[in-house]
Design a protein around this motif. Structure first.
Motif, PDB file in Angstrom:
ATOM      1  N   ASP A   1       0.833  -1.216   0.000  1.00 58.38           N
ATOM      2  CA  ASP A   1       0.000   0.000   0.000  1.00 58.38           C
ATOM      3  C   ASP A   1       0.860   1.255   0.000  1.00 58.38           C
ATOM      4  O   ASP A   1       0.529   2.250  -0.659  1.00 58.38           O
ATOM      5  N   TYR A   2       1.956   1.223   0.741  1.00 65.34           N
ATOM      6  CA  TYR A   2       2.861   2.378   0.795  1.00 65.34           C
ATOM      7  C   TYR A   2       3.452   2.636  -0.592  1.00 65.34           C
ATOM      8  O   TYR A   2       3.533   3.793  -1.050  1.00 65.34           O
ATOM      9  N   SER A   3       3.842   1.578  -1.273  1.00 64.70           N
ATOM     10  CA  SER A   3       4.410   1.738  -2.616  1.00 64.70           C
ATOM     11  C   SER A   3       3.383   2.332  -3.577  1.00 64.70           C
ATOM     12  O   SER A   3       3.703   3.230  -4.376  1.00 64.70           O
ATOM     13  N   VAL A   4       2.142   1.854  -3.506  1.00 62.10           N
ATOM     14  CA  VAL A   4       1.082   2.368  -4.382  1.00 62.10           C
ATOM     15  C   VAL A   4       0.807   3.838  -4.094  1.00 62.10           C
ATOM     16  O   VAL A   4       0.597   4.649  -5.009  1.00 62.10           O
ATOM     17  N   SER A   5       0.821   4.229  -2.806  1.00 64.20           N
ATOM     18  CA  SER A   5       0.558   5.628  -2.443  1.00 64.20           C
ATOM     19  C   SER A   5       1.632   6.571  -2.963  1.00 64.20           C
ATOM     20  O   SER A   5       1.400   7.774  -3.105  1.00 64.20           O
TER      21      SER A   5
ATOM     22  N   ALA B   1       4.017   3.914  -7.240  1.00 62.24           N
ATOM     23  CA  ALA B   1       4.695   2.728  -7.767  1.00 62.24           C
ATOM     24  C   ALA B   1       3.731   1.546  -7.773  1.00 62.24           C
ATOM     25  O   ALA B   1       2.641   1.608  -7.213  1.00 62.24           O
ATOM     26  N   ALA B   2       4.148   0.458  -8.411  1.00 62.56           N
ATOM     27  CA  ALA B   2       3.337  -0.757  -8.415  1.00 62.56           C
ATOM     28  C   ALA B   2       3.414  -1.427  -7.049  1.00 62.56           C
ATOM     29  O   ALA B   2       4.383  -1.257  -6.306  1.00 62.56           O
ATOM     30  N   SER B   3       2.390  -2.205  -6.733  1.00 64.43           N
ATOM     31  CA  SER B   3       2.365  -2.865  -5.426  1.00 64.43           C
ATOM     32  C   SER B   3       3.518  -3.856  -5.268  1.00 64.43           C
ATOM     33  O   SER B   3       3.997  -4.093  -4.157  1.00 64.43           O
ATOM     34  N   THR B   4       3.987  -4.428  -6.384  1.00 63.58           N
ATOM     35  CA  THR B   4       5.075  -5.402  -6.299  1.00 63.58           C
ATOM     36  C   THR B   4       6.433  -4.760  -6.021  1.00 63.58           C
ATOM     37  O   THR B   4       7.404  -5.475  -5.764  1.00 63.58           O
ATOM     38  N   VAL B   5       6.494  -3.424  -6.053  1.00 71.01           N
ATOM     39  CA  VAL B   5       7.726  -2.731  -5.669  1.00 71.01           C
ATOM     40  C   VAL B   5       8.007  -2.946  -4.180  1.00 71.01           C
ATOM     41  O   VAL B   5       9.099  -2.673  -3.689  1.00 71.01           O
ATOM     42  N   CYS B   6       7.003  -3.478  -3.472  1.00 70.35           N
ATOM     43  CA  CYS B   6       7.228  -3.804  -2.064  1.00 70.35           C
ATOM     44  C   CYS B   6       8.412  -4.750  -1.909  1.00 70.35           C
ATOM     45  O   CYS B   6       9.075  -4.763  -0.862  1.00 70.35           O
ATOM     46  N   GLY B   7       8.706  -5.558  -2.947  1.00 70.37           N
ATOM     47  CA  GLY B   7       9.865  -6.438  -2.899  1.00 70.37           C
ATOM     48  C   GLY B   7      11.155  -5.665  -2.742  1.00 70.37           C
ATOM     49  O   GLY B   7      12.026  -6.029  -1.945  1.00 70.37           O
TER      50      GLY B   7
ATOM     51  N   VAL C   1       0.403  -8.783  -1.094  1.00 68.26           N
ATOM     52  CA  VAL C   1      -0.032  -8.625  -2.485  1.00 68.26           C
ATOM     53  C   VAL C   1      -0.908  -9.804  -2.911  1.00 68.26           C
ATOM     54  O   VAL C   1      -1.983  -9.619  -3.507  1.00 68.26           O
ATOM     55  N   ILE C   2      -0.466 -11.018  -2.617  1.00 75.73           N
ATOM     56  CA  ILE C   2      -1.194 -12.223  -3.034  1.00 75.73           C
ATOM     57  C   ILE C   2      -2.563 -12.290  -2.363  1.00 75.73           C
ATOM     58  O   ILE C   2      -3.588 -12.546  -3.015  1.00 75.73           O
ATOM     59  N   THR C   3      -2.612 -12.082  -1.047  1.00 77.32           N
ATOM     60  CA  THR C   3      -3.891 -12.201  -0.328  1.00 77.32           C
ATOM     61  C   THR C   3      -4.862 -11.090  -0.715  1.00 77.32           C
ATOM     62  O   THR C   3      -6.075 -11.308  -0.737  1.00 77.32           O
ATOM     63  N   ASN C   4      -4.359  -9.915  -1.026  1.00 77.29           N
ATOM     64  CA  ASN C   4      -5.245  -8.831  -1.461  1.00 77.29           C
ATOM     65  C   ASN C   4      -5.808  -9.116  -2.849  1.00 77.29           C
ATOM     66  O   ASN C   4      -6.990  -8.850  -3.129  1.00 77.29           O
ATOM     67  N   HIS C   5      -4.966  -9.703  -3.721  1.00 73.95           N
ATOM     68  CA  HIS C   5      -5.407  -9.974  -5.090  1.00 73.95           C
ATOM     69  C   HIS C   5      -6.426 -11.107  -5.150  1.00 73.95           C
ATOM     70  O   HIS C   5      -7.443 -11.002  -5.857  1.00 73.95           O
TER      71      HIS C   5
END
Length: 706
Positions: free
Chosen positions: A281-285, A288-294, A541-545
């Motif tokens: 969520d922080y990355s999206v805000s 950036a894409a949510s997968t940038v959390c990596g 990411v997986i559980t939200n999707h």
């Protein structure tokens, strides 16, 4: 042992009433076997013998050597039993006619039997070491997996003499008899309880403790505390300390400083995992894409690869200053992480996490326990280190689930994304103040002064009678330069007499000390950390999707996973590890982990919560079991030179695990470019391949893991 034919015990101190000297014929003739290995190599090159004849001759010679050891072991066990029986008759007489002075003398006589038993156990241990070394030397010279053949055919045979050396069972009755009689001779203040009516831990006789420690070393039996301690690669095989050494250790030990190191460990693990439920969520805000959390999560691990090395080196000179530096850097890193939201900067966010990784002082925490905690409580301190890490791993996501407020103070925003940073910044600031007030730097001059005033030969005279004297027949003759040259020629990687106790001085020298079995252990450690990081980092990411879970649901799920660490290790360390060999558990847990990864794949059009949660639990629990068994085995097969110094086994395992986290988090971000719908399968595929590879490597080195 019996005075007319004592067990070998090396050179005794002058005035020793037993007056025994080591007799070479009772030991494995390591020197002769080294020469034979060299001769076999020359004969093969010259065509005088074929490979099959060499294997047959060497097997027969090794069988004869092992039989000699086993027969002597059985004979001496009988002599010990006979001595205990005679002492038992004296004890029966004293039971009818009590005499305090006679009881004290009888107790000392039982303790003498105990000391002789310890010598016998050390004799077996040294010969077991010689067998391992000669097998490795043979494999290295001929490039042939002779160890696999020899261990498989000998250890599994019903008449196995090899098992008598590595897993002997006859000494248990002798230990039991000594324990019962010593307990009965203790002052019980009117109690008539037998040792069988109370836990074995009630027996505090140091001789029994030393015997149990020697038996544990040979049989690899363990308990929960030791099993946890081995997670940290801190607890090693320790010799009994002299009174002078214990006094020196007590001078260096400071309880509050130990607690500060454990709190540092706990806070760092909280800091690591507190952002996992909200990093996407922080990355999206920040656009950036949510997968940038990596990248956000993994940037901390990237910095930790470097911080582990300089913190380990820094701890050679000080513990206080690196902990101060760590706290300041972590405070600044969390402030940057929290301020990135209002600054609308993904760069500041990543810099904040990099700073947090630069503040990783786990190498200092581990080193403090290893160097400054007395041996008698080092096992408990090591278990505390692992427990603090496990609790921090569980508390991090749980705390993130609670931080669901949203408000602003002036221009600063506080929400579920920034609150983890602010909370950890405050925590590190308070810790810094506590550290400054309470930490006590150990006096490093104590070691130097004591070494100058009391040479090791004086300090450890009693221990040398049990160890150094026994070791001489196993090693080459002192002063034999020719034998030294032959040994180095036969195996350049083997530790020489002069350097055998020196720690590694660089990553390169540490790497050269790694045997194939140790390399496989590090590969397994890399694999399990990779699989765990994939599971944890992409969970939000997986559980939200697939399931539309919110932050609180993800936090609860991750906290539950973290809370399984201690119960699982308690079961494995207390029961399972004593029922099966480490290498058996190593293989089974890897297969279970592989099954968990396979069931995690999304194969059908639907993906259920039950499938995800079930496979995640199997994967995580298997990885936890595997980590404990892997590090337990690694601590046994690793060179003693990697147990201390800057470039130690703990640092190597930390680097392997941290590198795995970096690669895993990078994989998540890279896979994100293919779309979230493919993220799960794409990230699981490398885990599957690496796990299958590690299983294959374990199978190939299975018989060298002993």
């Amino acid at each position: 042992m019996a005075r007319n034919r004592p067990i070998p015990s090396g050179c005794c101190a002058s005035g020793d009433s037993v007056g025994i000297r080591a007799e070479r014929r009772y030991y494995i003739n390591y020197k002769l076997m080294k020469k034979k290995v060299k001769q076999y190599g020359q004969q093969l090159q010259q065509g005088e013998k074929d490979r099959r004849r060499v294997l047959k001759d060497f097997s027969k010679m090794l069988d004869d050597q092992i039989e000699k050891i086993v027969l002597f072991l059985l004979e001496q066990q009988g002599i010990l039993a006979s001595r205990i029986e005679k002492l038992g008759k004296q004890r029966a007489i004293l039971a009818e006619q009590p005499d305090i002075s006679a009881i004290a003398e009888l107790r000392e006589a039982y303790r003498e039997v105990g000391l002789d038993l310890i010598k016998l156990l050390k004799f077996v241990d040294l010969n077991a070491t010689g067998i391992r070394k000669i097998l490795k030397k043979f494999d290295k010279r001929f490039g042939y997996r002779f160890t696999d053949y020899y261990v498989t055919t000998r250890s599994n045979h019903p008449y196995s003499q090899l098992q008598q050396v590595f897993k002997h069972v006859g000494v248990g009755a002798v230990v039991g008899a000594l324990s019962r009689n010593l307990a009965d001779l203790q002052e019980r203040q009117g109690s008539y309880l037998s040792i069988y009516d109370q836990p074995s831990t009630a027996l505090k006789d140091p001789i029994i403790d030393m015997i149990n420690s020697s038996v544990d070393k040979l049989t690899r039996s363990t308990n929960f505390l030791r099993f946890l301690g081995q997670h940290a690669l801190i607890v090693g095989e320790e010799s009994p300390s002299t009174a002078e050494e214990e006094e020196i250790e007590d001078q260096k030990y400071h309880f509050m400083s130990l607690m500060l190191n454990l709190v540092n460990t706990f806070l760092y693990m909280v800091n690591t995992y507190i952002i996992v439920p909200t990093a996407d969520d922080y990355s999206v805000s920040l656009g950036a894409a949510s997968t940038v959390c990596g990248v956000v999560i993994g940037s901390m691990a990237v910095a930790q690869i470097f911080s582990s090395v300089y913190f380990s080196a820094w701890s050679n000179k000080s513990y206080f200053r690196p902990l101060i530096f760590s706290s300041i850097v972590l405070f600044l890193g969390n402030v940057c992480y929290a301020m990135a939201y209002d600054m609308k900067s993904l760069t500041v966010l990543i810099i904040g996490r990099l700073l947090c990784g630069m503040g990783s002082a786990r190498a200092v925490n581990r080193r403090y326990i290893s160097d400054c905690v007395p041996a008698r409580i080092r096992m408990q301190a090591s278990a505390g280190f692992v427990s603090a890490s496990a609790l921090g791993m569980a508390c991090g996501p749980a705390l993130a689930g609670l931080l669901q407020w949203k408000f602003k103070i002036y221009m600063v925003t506080f929400n579920q994304s920034t609150l983890p940073g602010w909370v950890m910044a405050v925590a590190w600031l308070l810790y810094l103040i506590w550290l400054w007030i309470s930490f006590k730097e150990p006096n490093r001059a104590t070691d130097v002064n004591d070494t100058q005033q009391n040479p090791p030969s004086v300090q450890r005279a009693d221990i040398e009678q049990l160890e150094n004297g026994l070791a001489q027949p196993l090693l080459r003759d002192s002063g034999s330069k020719q034998d030294e040259d032959e040994d180095e020629e036969a195996d350049e990687s083997e530790e020489g007499a002069h350097d055998s106790r020196k720690p590694a001085t660089s990553i390169g020298s540490a790497y050269r000390l790694l045997t194939p079995s140790v390399k496989v252990q590090l590969l397994i450690y890399f694999m399990l950390k990779y699989a765990m990081e994939i599971l944890l980092s992409e969970s939000s990411v997986i559980t939200n999707h697939y399931f539309n879970w919110n932050t609180s649901a993800v936090a609860i799920f991750l906290a539950i996973l973290g809370l399984t660490v201690l119960p699982v290790n308690a079961v494995v360390g207390t029961y399972i590890s004593n029922m099966f060999e480490d290498r058996q558990l190593l293989m089974v847990s890897q297969i279970a982990l592989l099954v968990g990864i396979i069931f995690s794949f999304k194969i059908t059009s639907t993906y259920s919560v039950i499938q995800y949660v079930g496979s995640a639990l199997v994967t995580f629990v298997s990885a936890e079991v595997l980590e404990g068994v892997n590090l337990s085995l690694l601590s046994s097969v690793m060179s003693s030179r990697l147990s201390r110094g800057t470039y130690n086994g703990g640092l190597l395992s930390t680097e392997a695990g941290t590198l795995a986290r970096v690669v895993a988090d990078g994989t998540i971000t890279a896979a994100g470019y293919l779309g979230i719908g493919k993220l799960l399968n794409v990230t699981l595929l490398p885990s599957l391949v690496i796990c299958a590879t590690s299983i294959a490597c374990t199978f190939l080195t299975y018989n060298s893991l002993f």
